[in-house]
Motif scaffolding. Sequence first.
Motif, PDB file in Angstrom:
ATOM      1  N   VAL A 109       0.861  -1.173   0.000  1.00 20.97           N
ATOM      2  CA  VAL A 109       0.000   0.000   0.000  1.00 20.97           C
ATOM      3  C   VAL A 109       0.906   1.234   0.000  1.00 20.97           C
ATOM      4  CG1 VAL A 109      -1.820   1.252   1.218  1.00 20.97           C
ATOM      5  CG2 VAL A 109      -1.803  -1.266   1.213  1.00 20.97           C
ATOM      6  N   TYR A 132     -10.490  -2.405   3.575  1.00 26.52           N
ATOM      7  CA  TYR A 132      -9.183  -3.018   3.407  1.00 26.52           C
ATOM      8  C   TYR A 132      -8.410  -2.865   4.710  1.00 26.52           C
ATOM      9  CZ  TYR A 132     -10.149  -2.828  -1.621  1.00 26.52           C
ATOM     10  OH  TYR A 132     -10.706  -2.983  -2.866  1.00 26.52           O
ATOM     11  N   ALA A 145     -12.954   1.021   0.970  1.00 19.15           N
ATOM     12  CA  ALA A 145     -12.712   0.730  -0.445  1.00 19.15           C
ATOM     13  C   ALA A 145     -13.584   1.640  -1.303  1.00 19.15           C
ATOM     14  CB  ALA A 145     -12.997  -0.736  -0.737  1.00 19.15           C
ATOM     15  N   VAL A 150      -9.007   5.031  -2.269  1.00 24.18           N
ATOM     16  CA  VAL A 150      -8.228   4.050  -3.038  1.00 24.18           C
ATOM     17  C   VAL A 150      -8.140   4.572  -4.465  1.00 24.18           C
ATOM     18  CG1 VAL A 150      -8.057   1.672  -3.830  1.00 24.18           C
ATOM     19  CG2 VAL A 150      -8.992   2.159  -1.556  1.00 24.18           C
ATOM     20  N   MET A 160      -1.248  -0.997  -4.257  1.00 21.49           N
ATOM     21  CA  MET A 160      -2.484  -0.232  -4.123  1.00 21.49           C
ATOM     22  C   MET A 160      -2.060   1.171  -3.714  1.00 21.49           C
ATOM     23  SD  MET A 160      -5.542  -0.579  -1.309  1.00 21.49           S
ATOM     24  CE  MET A 160      -6.191  -2.088  -2.003  1.00 21.49           C
ATOM     25  N   ILE A 162      -3.163   4.832  -2.302  1.00 24.09           N
ATOM     26  CA  ILE A 162      -4.252   5.454  -1.570  1.00 24.09           C
ATOM     27  C   ILE A 162      -3.970   6.940  -1.352  1.00 24.09           C
ATOM     28  CG2 ILE A 162      -4.855   3.307  -0.365  1.00 24.09           C
ATOM     29  CD1 ILE A 162      -3.565   4.566   2.174  1.00 24.09           C
TER      30      ILE A 162
END
Length: 170
Positions: A109, A132, A145, A150, A160, A162
């Motif tokens: 992340v 998440y 989510a 996101v 991912m 963010i």
Amino acid sequence: MAADLYRVARILRSHGLAGEWKIQLMGTRSEQLNVGKWVAEDRFGQQRAEVHPESIRWTGSTAIVRCREMEDRTAADRFTGGYLSVRAEDLLVLSEGEYYVEDLIGLAVLDEEQHRVGTLSDVLKNAPHDLYEVEHDGRRSLIPAVDEIVRSIDLVQRTMTIRPIPGLLE
């Protein structure tokens, strides 16, 4: 868990005396359950059984399922807290922006400046949207989510990205 298995539902508990389960989908569509067989796994990953669904009754966001191999409540109880999985070759092709939980677990992340925030460790079903679970700095935070937070998911790069809002990771 075997690499060719994808978890599609959590087994919440047994239901009734006839060996049924109450289940909740894990970030997938209900059509994914329309395969000829599943693999049931206990919560510790020690027991597995191939099961064949006979009936599915939806009760809001959960379902009651009956499998041929679960003869009674005692048999069903062994899998309480576990998962129902399907083999990779039986998976439905998802639309753009849809993901299987197994593909998301372990993603790095990152924030929008590409600084590592943590690792995605779980996906929790929630009424308005999934959450998440991200492990970071010895803690866990829940990330909604939603597109506002996101920004992107890249399964090839296993990341991912963010946009953390104030207080989100505290």
